[in-house]
Design a protein around this motif. Structure first.
Motif, PDB file in Angstrom:
ATOM      1  N   ASP A 141      -7.181   3.709  -3.779  1.00 10.83           N
ATOM      2  CA  ASP A 141      -6.447   3.169  -4.937  1.00 10.83           C
ATOM      3  C   ASP A 141      -7.385   2.629  -6.001  1.00 10.83           C
ATOM      4  O   ASP A 141      -6.972   2.284  -7.082  1.00 10.83           O
ATOM      5  CB  ASP A 141      -5.470   2.073  -4.490  1.00 10.83           C
ATOM      6  N   ALA A 157       0.086   1.368  -7.718  1.00 17.05           N
ATOM      7  CA  ALA A 157      -1.308   1.634  -8.046  1.00 17.05           C
ATOM      8  C   ALA A 157      -1.404   2.655  -9.167  1.00 17.05           C
ATOM      9  O   ALA A 157      -2.361   2.665  -9.931  1.00 17.05           O
ATOM     10  CB  ALA A 157      -2.045   2.146  -6.816  1.00 17.05           C
ATOM     11  N   LEU A 172      -4.138  -6.104  -4.581  1.00 17.07           N
ATOM     12  CA  LEU A 172      -3.622  -5.348  -5.718  1.00 17.07           C
ATOM     13  C   LEU A 172      -3.625  -6.227  -6.960  1.00 17.07           C
ATOM     14  O   LEU A 172      -2.588  -6.674  -7.440  1.00 17.07           O
ATOM     15  CB  LEU A 172      -2.218  -4.841  -5.409  1.00 17.07           C
TER      16      LEU A 172
END
Lengths: 174, 1280
Positions: free
Chosen positions: B138, B180, B321
C-alpha cells in the motif's frame, strides 16, 4: 555429522543484514555482555602467505576457546581477502594496509613486505596501532628467518623459535 | 547507453507498468480453459507492445510518443500482498526444480575451471519471483490497478447484472476497500463469446445492451474458440513464458484461430491506447495541477512546513494508514508513479523529491524508503547522476532494513534493483557486497544470493577468484541447510575449481570432505570416494577430525561394496627415499643386516680374493650374452629361488591407527626367451599405468611374493620388508607396491617415483642408472653358502682370548670349492688350523713338556695378503657343513666391526656365475679390562740387566682378575722375579679398579752373532716366563709360542710398529690373566668356560738414549797411607755396545770438577728416561723410588773446590766396539788425600759406524753423542 563440523561459516551471515533491526540490536548487546564476561575473548588468526599464495606459517593467536571448525573458517576468510590485497597492495607504498576486508565481526588486516609476502591477521576490530606494531616486529623476525641460509624463501617456516616469538608478540600487542 | 536497453531498464519497463484488475465470471474462465489457458494467460502475450506509438502529453504542453508499453493483468483475488508462506513455498519449488534440472551434479568429471563457469539461468527467474513477493504494497502506487476489466461470458444469465455484481462484491482487493487507493477507477466491460457454444447473435444482442447500460466506449466483445477441430498450431513462444509446465498432449490455444488472436490483439491495443493511457494522462495532469496549487510555490512550502511541525507529536506508525488516497501525499506519490509509468521521468523525479522530504519529516520510513527507491530508479532511467542514484538506493535499502522484519522483503527487492544498477555499470564487486547484504534469515534465499555474489566476483575485473570460491562455499553451506543437496554439490564443485591443488589445508579438507559427504548422501559413492581420497592425509587436523574423515571414507567404501583400485592412495605415505633393494648376485649376505654395510668396504676386502675384475667380467659376460639380450647387460643379476628384498618405509600421517593388509610388491617377470616385453616397458604412461598395475597381479606363477599385514599407530613409521622370489629365469622388474586399506587397493609406482627422485637414491646402487635399479636378470639357481660363527660374544673384555667355530652350510645340491676367506681385523680374529677345531682354552696353550712343536701348520696356512686359502680338498656339500676354528682376541677396547668375506667357486662349471662371495659382519663391543704398562730401566750396577716395572690397573667395574703369567717374548730375554709372588699379589687377584706395580729383573742373554739373531727373530720360538699365580693353583704355564697367542702377538707387534722397530733393544711382554669369579672356587678354575686374557705390550725399549752403556768397576773403599805416597787406584770401565753397528767410544777425563754445566745437560736425559712412564696418578710415590738414574744425577753433591784427585793415564781413550759386544778399559786415578770422591768428571763420546745402510735410510736415529759420567763414589781412608 555436518552439523558438528563445518557449517559455521553460514551461521553468522544473516545477522549482518539485519544489523539495524531492533531484535538483533538487543541480541548484539547480549553478545557484547557475554564477551565482556569472558574477558573480551578475542579471535585472532595469523597467517603468512608467500608470494605464490601458499600459507607458510599459521598460528591461532586469539584467546577465544578454539573451536573445531574455526580453523577452516579463518582460512576461508583470509584466503578470500587475498583478492583485496592484490588490488590494494599496488595502490600504496605503505606496507601496512590496515583493515582491508571484513566478514561479519571479523576483520582482516594485512601487511605486505617488499617481497610480496603477506602477513594476514584476522581479528576482532580494535586498535590499529597494536596491529601495526605487531606486524612490524613480525617482519623483523621474518627477515631473520630469511637470512638463514638454510631457509628456502617461500617454504614453510618451521622454526619453533619464530613460533614462540610470534605468539609472544601476539600476547603483547593484540 | 540507453538505460531502457539495460537489464535493469528492461526489468523496470516490465515490472513498473499499469496494472489492470480483471474481474470475470466462472464461465469466462471455463471457455478459456478449453485452450489450456486461463483468461489472463490467454491475453497476456498481447499485453506487451513494442511499438504502440501513442502520443502522450503530461505536465508539459509538448506531447511525446510512447513506443514500448505493457499492461499487467491480475485477477482481483491476486491483487493483495502475497501470502508469505505461499511465496516461500513457491520460491523453494523454483530452486528445487532448478536443482533437479541441473544435471551437472551427476556427472563426475571435475569442473574445468572458473573461466567456463557461467551463472545458472534460473537466477533471473528466481530474482523476479523474489521481487514479486512484495508487490501490491500500500505504500507505493505503481502496483495499484489503473483500470478494471470486467468480463462476462455470453453464456452467463443476465450478463448486465453480472457486470454490476462483479464490481460490487466484497471480493474486491483490500487496497480499494480500505482507502489506500481511489475506488473510482477506470472500468472496461468485456463480453466473451465462445464460438463453439452458439452463434454470435445472442452475444451481439448482449453487447448492444451493455453499450446502452455502460456507455458505448467502454464495452467490447471478444469471440474465442473459433476453431472447431482444435488443431491450430501456434508459435511455441506465444504462451511459453507464462506457462512453465506444458503437458505435451495439449496444444496451448488450440481452439484459437488466427481471427481470434487478431481480435484479442486489437482488444488489448485499444484498451491500452484508447483507454488506459489517456486515462493516466488525464490523471497526471489533474494531479499535477492539484499539487502545483497546494505544494508548489514559496507560500505553500512554508505552510507545509508549519503544518508538518504541528503533527510532530503523532505516533510513529510506519504502516498505519496515515495517508488515504485523498491525502496530498498519496496523490503526489500516485502522480510520481503514473509519470514514471508514462516515462515522464523528470516529472516523476520532482514529485518523488517533494514527497520524500514530507515522509521523512513524518517519519513514515517505509514510504520514505519506497520513494527513495523510486528516486534511485528514476535517476537511473534518466541516466544522470549515478552517484545520486546509488545514494538513493542505499538510503532506501538501509531505511527498509531499519524498520525491521516487515521491510526485509522490500529491502531485498531494492537490493536486487540496486545490484542490477551496479552490474549495468560493471561494478560487480560492489554488486557482490550488496548481494551479501541482502542475505536474510531465510537460508535458502541467502544461498541463492551468495551464489549470485560469487558470480559477481567472478565477473568483476580483475577476477576475484578467492572471493568467488569463498562465497560459493558459503552458499553451499546454506543450500545444505535447506536440504538442497544438489545445489550444494553444484556450488562446491565450482568451488573446487578454485581450490584445486590449494595448499590451504583446512580449506581443501573442508571442501572435499563436504562434497564427498553429500555425494554419499545422494548415493553416488564412487564420486564421494574420489573426493574423500583427497582428504585422507590430513595430518594438520585434530585427531577427532582425522577419525571422522577416515570413518567416513571407510563407510563410503563399505557402502559401495566393491574393491577400489586407486593409483594415488595417500594413506599410508610411502617414503621413497627409504627404499632399499637387497639382492644377491655374486655377493651374498649371511644375515640381512650385512647388506647395510657400505659396498666400498666389501670391495676393498674382496679385492685380493675374487678373480681380477676385468677377466671375471669378460668371462661372465661371455656366458651371459648367450642367455640374455644385450639391453640387460647393465641390469642387476639375481638368482632364481633367492629372494630379492625391498625395504621401504610406510608412514602414517594421521594420529589414529590404520591397519594395512596384503602389502606386496608388484612385479613383472618375463621369460628369457620371450621378446614381447618391449611393449611393457614403454606402456608406463599415466592412463595405462593403472590398468597395467592391475594386470600385473595375475601372473604370480613365475615368482612368489611375500604379503605383509601390519597396523600403523598414530604418526608411526614402519620399515617393511617385502620380498619377491623369482622361480624361473628371465628378466624381472619390480614395478610397484600394492596394499589394501580396508577394501581399497592402493598402488604405488616405484619406477616413476624413482625417476622423479633420482637424487634420493640409495648409495648401494649409485653406479647404476636409477631406471635399472628395479630390473633384474634372473639366472639359474646356483649354490649359496650360509655362514655362521658359533659362540661369538657380543661383549668381551679387552684381552679376552676365545676359541670360535665358523660353520658354513650349502643348501644346494651342487658343491662349492676353492674357498678363501679374509677377515678385516686380523688383530681381533684369526683363523685357526683344522686341527684346532676341538681344542679348548687354556688346555691347548699349556706348555708341552716334551717340547714337541706343532708349529708346522704355521707355514701350511696359506695366508697371503691376509687371504686365507682353505685346503684344496675342501668342498662343501648339501649334507655336510664345514666347521672351521677361529680365534678371537679382544685386542683393544671399543666397538669393533668385524667383516668376513668368504669366497667360493661353483663346483658345477656350467653355471653362469663362477664364484660368489659370502659376506659376514659382526659387531663386537670390547670393554676395557687390565691396563698393563711396562717401564724398563737399565740396572745401574750390571750390564745387560734391566729393571722392569709393570703397572697393572684393573679398569673394569666388576670383574676381578687373577694374573697368571708374565712372559718376555724371544729367546734373548730372561725374566725373573724380584719379589716373591705372594708379596706382589697379597690377595692373589686384582679386584675391580685396583692398580698394582711390581718389579722384575730382565736379563739379556743375547749373543753378538748377527746370524743367530736373525734366526731367532724369525722363529720367535721361545720366551721366558714368570709364573705369577699362587703356588697352590694347578694352572700351568702357558706356551706363548702356541699358534693363537703367537699369531695375535705378531698382529700386536705390527700394530705397534714404531720407528725404531728394528732396534733389538726392545722387548715384548705378554701378560696372561684370568677372570676371577667370586662365586666359583678360584683355585679350582672350574668355571664353565675357562677364559683366558692375554695382554701384549710390544716394543718396550730397554735402551736409554744411547746404545752405549758402561759400568765403572773398582773398589769402593781403599786404605792408603798418604804419608808414603799418593794413592793410585785402578778402575775398570766395561763398555757395552747394544746397537747393531760398530761403535767408536772415547772416554775423556776432565780434571776440573763436575759442575753445573754437566748437571744442566742431564735434564733432558733424565726426562728422556722418563718417557716410558705412563701417567698414572696412583704411582707418584713409586716414581721417586724407582727413578734410579735421573734423580741422582740431577742433584750433584757439593764437591770440594780443589780437585783432590786426578785422572792418570791417558786423558782420552778410544776403543772400537763390535755390535753386541763389550770391552774393558782400565782407568787409573791418583788420589792425594783421604776422602770420599765422586768420580763423575769424565765423558763418553760415542760414534756409531753403520756398515750396512740398507735399513737405516730415513732414520732419525742418533749416530753419535756424548754422555757425561755418572757418580761413582770412592772412599779413600788413611791407613795406619
Amino acid at each position: 555429522m555436518p552439523e558438528v563440523y563445518g557449517s559455521s561459516a553460514s551461521k553468522r551471515s544473516p545477522s549482518s543484514s539485519s544489523r539495524f533491526a531492533a531484535e538483533s540490536r538487543l541480541l548484539e548487546a547480549r553478545v557484547l555482555k557475554t564477551h565482556t564476561l569472558q574477558e573480551m575473548a578475542t579471535t585472532a588468526c595469523f597467517i603468512i602467505v608467500s608470494r605464490n599464495d601458499i600459507p607458510i606459517y599459521e598460528a591461532e593467536v586469539g584467546s577465544a576457546a578454539k573451536r573445531e571448525d574455526a580453523a577452516q573458517l579463518h582460512q576461508f576468510i583470509l584466503h578470500a581477502a587475498l583478492d583485496i590485497v592484490q588490488d590494494l597492495a599496488w595502490t600504496t607504498s605503505a606496507m601496512f594496509l590496515k583493515a582491508i576486508d571484513k566478514f561479519n565481526d571479523l576483520v582482516v588486516s594485512v601487511y605486505v613486505t617488499a617481497g610480496h609476502t603477506r602477513f594476514m591477521l584476522l581479528h576482532n576490530p580494535h586498535n590499529d596501532d597494536g596491529i601495526k606494531n605487531f606486524f612490524q616486529e613480525v617482519h623483523e623476525l621474518y627477515i631473520k628467518i630469511l637470512l638463514n641460509p638454510l631457509y628456502l624463501p617461500g617454504s614453510r617456516i618451521t622454526s619453533s623459535h619464530f613460533n614462540t616469538k610470534v605468539r609472544a608478540l601476539a600476547r603483547k600487542y593484540l | 547507453m540507453d538505460p531502457a536497453t539495460t537489464p535493469l531498464g528492461k526489468m523496470l519497463l516490465e515490472e513498473i507498468t499499469p496494472v489492470v484488475m480483471v474481474l470475470r465470471t466462472p464461465l469466462v474462465e471455463e471457455a478459456c480453459l478449453k485452450n489450456g489457458l486461463s483468461f489472463i494467460e490467454m491475453l497476456s502475450p498481447f499485453c506487451t507492445f513494442s511499438n504502440i506509438d501513442v502520443p502522450v502529453r503530461t505536465s508539459s504542453d509538448q506531447p511525446y510518443r510512447l513506443q514500448k508499453f505493457k499492461l499487467r493483468l491480475f485477477y482481483e483475488s491476486d491483487i493483495r500482498q502475497p501470502n508469505l508462506e505461499v511465496a516461500k513455498e513457491r520460491l523453494k519449488q523454483v530452486i528445487t526444480q532448478a536443482g533437479d534440472k541441473d544435471n551437472s551434479v551427476s556427472c563426475s568429471d571435475p569442473p574445468t575451471g572458473p573461466e567456463s563457469e557461467s551463472p545458472p539461468s534460473w537466477f533471473e527467474f528466481f530474482n523476479k519471483e523474489l521481487v514479486h513477493t512484495v508487490s501490491f504494497s500500500d505504500h507505493e502506487a505503481f502496483d495499484h490497478p489503473v483500470a478494471c476489466l470486467l468480463v462476462v461470458s455470453s453464456k452467463d444469465e443476465q450478463p448486465i447484472n453480472r457486470f454490476v455484481d462483479l464490481f460490487n462484491t466484497n471480493k474486491l482487493p483490500s487496497l480499494l476497500n480500505d482507502g489506500a487507493m481511489d475506488p473510482k477507477i477506470l472500468k472496461h466491460y468485456l463480453l466473451v463469446h465462445d464460438n463453439q457454444d452458439c452463434s454470435s447473435e445472442k452475444a451481439t444482442k448482449i453487447l448492444t445492451e451493455m453499450k446502452n447500460t455502460f456507455g458505448t466506449n467502454d464495452c467490447h466483445m471478444l469471440c474465442i474458440n473459433s476453431s472447431q477441430d482444435g488443431q491450430i498450431e501456434h508459435r511455441e513462444s506465444l504462451w511459453a513464458s507464462c506457462k512453465s509446465v506444458v503437458s505435451p498432449d495439449q496444444h496451448l490455444g488450440c481452439f484459437l484461430n488466427i481471427d481470434d488472436i487478431s481480435e484479442i490483439k486489437d482488444l488489448m491495443q485499444e484498451l491500452s491506447s484508447k483507454h488506459i493511457i489517456p486515462y493516466m494522462e488525464q490523471k497526471v495532469r489533474v494531479l499535477n495541477q492539484q499539487v502545483s496549487a497546494t505544494r508548489k510555490g514559496f507560500r505553500n512550502q512554508i505552510k507545509n512546513l508549519w503544518w508538518r511541525k504541528g503533527k510532530e507529536d503523532t505516533p510513529d506508525s510506519p504502516s498505519g494508514l496515515m495517508y488515504t488516497f485523498s491525502s496530498i501525499e498519496s496523490q503526489i506519490r500516485v502522480l510520481g508513479d503514473y509519470a514514471f509509468m508514462l516515462r515522464d521521468y523528470e516529472l516523476a523525479l520532482s514529485n518523488y523529491r517533494l514527497i520524500s522530504t514530507d515522509y521523512k519529516l513524518d517519519k513514515a520510513w517505509k514510504r520514505y524508503a519506497g520513494v527513495q527507491e523510486m528516486m534511485g530508479l528514476t535517476y537511473f532511467m534518466l541516466d544522470q547522476s549515478r552517484k545520486e542514484a546509488e545514494y538513493c538506493m542505499e538510503n532506501s535499502f538501509n531505511t527498509y532494513l531499519k524498520i525491521g522484519s516487515s521491510g526485509q522483503k522490500n529491502a531485498t527487492r531494492c537490493g536486487l534493483w540496486w545490484i542490477e544498477m551496479l552490474k549495468t555499470r560493471d561494478q560487480y564487486k560492489e554488486a557482490a557486497t550488496v548481494y551479501f547484504r541482502i542475505c536474510t534469515e531465510e537460508p535458502l534465499h541467502s544461498a541463492v544470493m551468495l551464489e549470485q555474489a560469487s558470480y559477481c566476483y567472478l565477473l568483476s575485473q580483475p577476477r576475484m577468484l578467492h572471493k568467488y570460491g569463498f562465497h560459493l562455499v558459503l552458499s553451499g553451506d546454506h543450500y545444505k541447510k535447506c536440504d538442497q543437496i544438489k545445489h550444494a554439490i553444484r556450488t562446491y564443485r565450482s568451488a573446487i575449481s578454485v581450490y584445486k591443488g590449494t595448499t590451504w589445508s583446512y580449506i581443501k579438507d573442508h571442501v572435499y570432505f563436504h562434497i564427498a559427504q553429500w555425494y554419499a548422501f545422494l548415493g553416488m559413492y564412487d564420486v564421494a570416494f574420489t573426493h574423500l581420497l583427497e582428504v585422507l592425509t590430513c595430518s594438520h587436523q585434530s585427531k577427532t577430525t582425522q577419525e571422522l574423515f577416515l570413518r567416513e571414507f571407510l563407510e563410503v567404501v563399505q557402502k559401495t561394496g566393491k574393491t577400489f583400485e586407486v593409483l594415488k592412495l595417500q594413506l599410508p605415505v610411502i617414503n621413497i627415499s627409504s627404499l632399499k633393494v637387497v639382492f644377491e648376485d655374486h655377493r651374498t649376505y649371511a644375515t640381512p643386516a650385512v647388506a647395510s654395510v657400505r659396498e666400498s668396504l666389501w670391495c676393498s676386502l674382496e679385492e685380493d680374493m675374487i678373480p681380477s675384475l676385468s677377466t671375471a667380467k669378460t668371462n661372465w659376460l661371455e656366458l651371459q650374452s648367450k642367455f640374455l639380450p644385450k639391453k640387460y647387460k647393465e641390469s642387476n643379476i639375481c638368482v632364481a629361488g633367492e629372494a630379492i628384498k625391498v625395504d621401504i618405509a610406510f608412514e602414517n600421517p594421521l594420529k589414529t591407527p590404520i591397519s594395512i593388509s596384503s602389502v606386496s610388491l608388484i612385479c613383472d617377470l618375463s621369460g628369457s626367451d620371450e621378446k614381447s616385453d618391449s611393449s611393457h616397458s614403454t606402456a608406463l604412461q599415466n592412463d595405462e599405468e593403472h590398468k597395467m598395475l592391475g594386470d600385473m597381479i595375475s601372473n604370480t606363477s613365475l615368482f612368489t611374493l611375500s604379503e605383509v599385514d601390519f597396523t600403523l599407530g598414530g604418526d608411526e613409521t614402519k620399515l617393511v620388508q617385502l620380498t619377491v622370489t623369482p622361480k624361473v629365469e628371465g628378466s624381472l622388474r619390480i614395478v610397484g607396491i600394492k596394499w589394501k586399506l580396508c577394501s581399497v587397493v592402493g598402488y604405488y609406482n616405484l619406477e616413476s617415483h624413482l625417476r622423479n627422485k633420482k637424487t634420493a637414491r640409495g648409495r648401494r646402487k649409485a653406479k647404476h642408472s636409477p631406471g635399472n635399479d628395479l630390473k633384474f636378470v634372473v639366472i639359474k639357481s646356483i649354490p649359496k653358502l650360509g655362514g655362521f660363527i658359533h659362540t661369538l660374544p657380543e661383549k668381551a673384555y679387552a684381552g679376552d682370548l676365545r676359541h670360535l667355530v665358523l660353520e658354513l652350510r650349502n643348501q644346494s645340491e651342487f658343491s662349492v670349492k676353492n674357498l678363501k676367506m679374509k677377515i678385516s681385523r686380523p688383530r681381533f680374529l684369526s683363523i685357526g688350523n683344522r686341527e684346532d677345531l676341538n681344542l679348548e682354552i687354556p688346555d691347548c696353550l699349556e706348555k708341552k713338556m716334551n717340547f714337541e712343536r706343532n708349529d708346522v701348520p704355521a707355514d701350511s696356512k696359506k695366508v697371503t695378503h691376509g687371504v686365507f686359502l682353505f685346503p684344496e680338498d675342501i668342498q662343501i656339500n648339501q649334507e655336510k657343513p664345514l666347521s672351521w676354528p677361529l680365534w678371537l682376541r679382544a685386542a683393544v677396547p671399543g666397538t669393533i666391526s668385524l667383516y668376513i668375506v668368504i669366497y667360493y667357486e661353483m663346483g658345477d662349471a656350467s653355471s653362469v656365475m663362477r664364484y660368489r662371495t659370502l659376506r659376514m659382519h659382526y659387531n663386537l663391543q670390547v670393554l676395557p679390562s687390565l691396563d698393563v704398562s711396562f717401564t724398563i730401566s737399565p740396572c745401574p750396577s750390571k750390564l745387560q740387566e734391566f729393571l722392569v716395572r709393570m703397572d697393572v690397573v684393573n679398569k673394569t667395574s666388576l670383574e676381578s682378575f687373577q694374573v697368571n703369567q708374565l712372559s718376555a717374548v724371544g729367546w734373548q730375554w730372561e725374566i725373573s722375579l724380584l719379589q716373591a709372588v705372594d708379596t706382589i699379589f697379597p690377595s692373589q687377584s686384582l679386584i675391580a679398579g685396583q692398580a698394582l706395580s711390581c718389579f722384575f729383573m730382565l736379563k739379556s742373554i743375547r749373543k753378538s752373532s748377527r746370524t743367530e739373531e736373525k734366526i731367532s727373530s724369525l722363529s720367535r720360538s721361545c720366551g721366558s716366563d714368570v709364573r705369577l699365580a699362587p703356588e697352590g693353583s694347578k694352572d700351568t704355564l702357558l706356551d706363548i709360542c702356541s699358534s693363537p697367542l703367537a699369531d695375535f702377538h705378531d698382529c700386536e707387534r705390527l700394530q705397534h710398529e714404531m720407528s725404531n722397530q728394528e732396534d733389538t733393544n726392545t722387548v715384548d711382554f705378554i701378560l696372561i690373566s684370568r677372570p676371577l669369579k667370586n662365586d666359583v672356587d678360584p683355585g679350582a678354575g672350574t668355571s664353565v668356560a675357562p677364559r683366558l686374557f692375554s695382554h701384549h705390550a710390544c716394543h718396550c725399549s730397554t735402551a736409554s738414549t744411547s746404545p752405549i752403556s758402561w759400568v765403572v768397576d773398582g773398589p769402593r773403599t781403599t786404605h792408603h797411607d798418604f804419608s808414603v805416597s799418593f794413592c793410585e787406584i785402578n778402575l775398570r770401565m766395561i763398555i757395552y755396545n747394544s746397537s747393531d753397528a760398530v761403535a767408536y767410544v772415547g772416554v775423556s777425563t776432565l780434571d776440573s770438577p763436575g759442575g753445573g754445566v754437566q748437571s744442566s745437560d742431564e735434564n733432558p736425559v733424565a726426562s728422556g728416561n722418563q718417557a716410558g712412564w705412563h701417567s698414572l696418578s696412583l704411582t707418584d710415590d713409586i716414581k721417586i723410588t724407582s727413578d734410579v738414574h735421573g734423580s741422582d744425577v740431577a742433584k750433584p753433591e757439593p764437591l770440594p773446590s780443589v780437585s783432590p784427585f786426578i785422572w792418570s793415564g791417558t786423558s782420552s781413550t778410544r776403543v772400537q766396539l763390535e755390535p753386541m759386544s763389550s770391552t774393558e778399559i782400565p782407568l787409573l786415578i791418583c788420589v792425594f788425600s783421604p776422602g770420599t770422591y765422586d768420580l763423575s768428571n769424565y765423558a763418553l763420546n760415542w760414534n756409531l759406524l753403520h756398515v750396512n745402510n740398507e735399513g737405516n735410510v730415513g732414520r732419525t736415529k742418533q749416530t753419535s753423542g756424548t754422555i757425561p759420567g755418572y757418580p761413582y763414589y770412592l772412599t779413600v781412608l788413611q791407613s795406619e
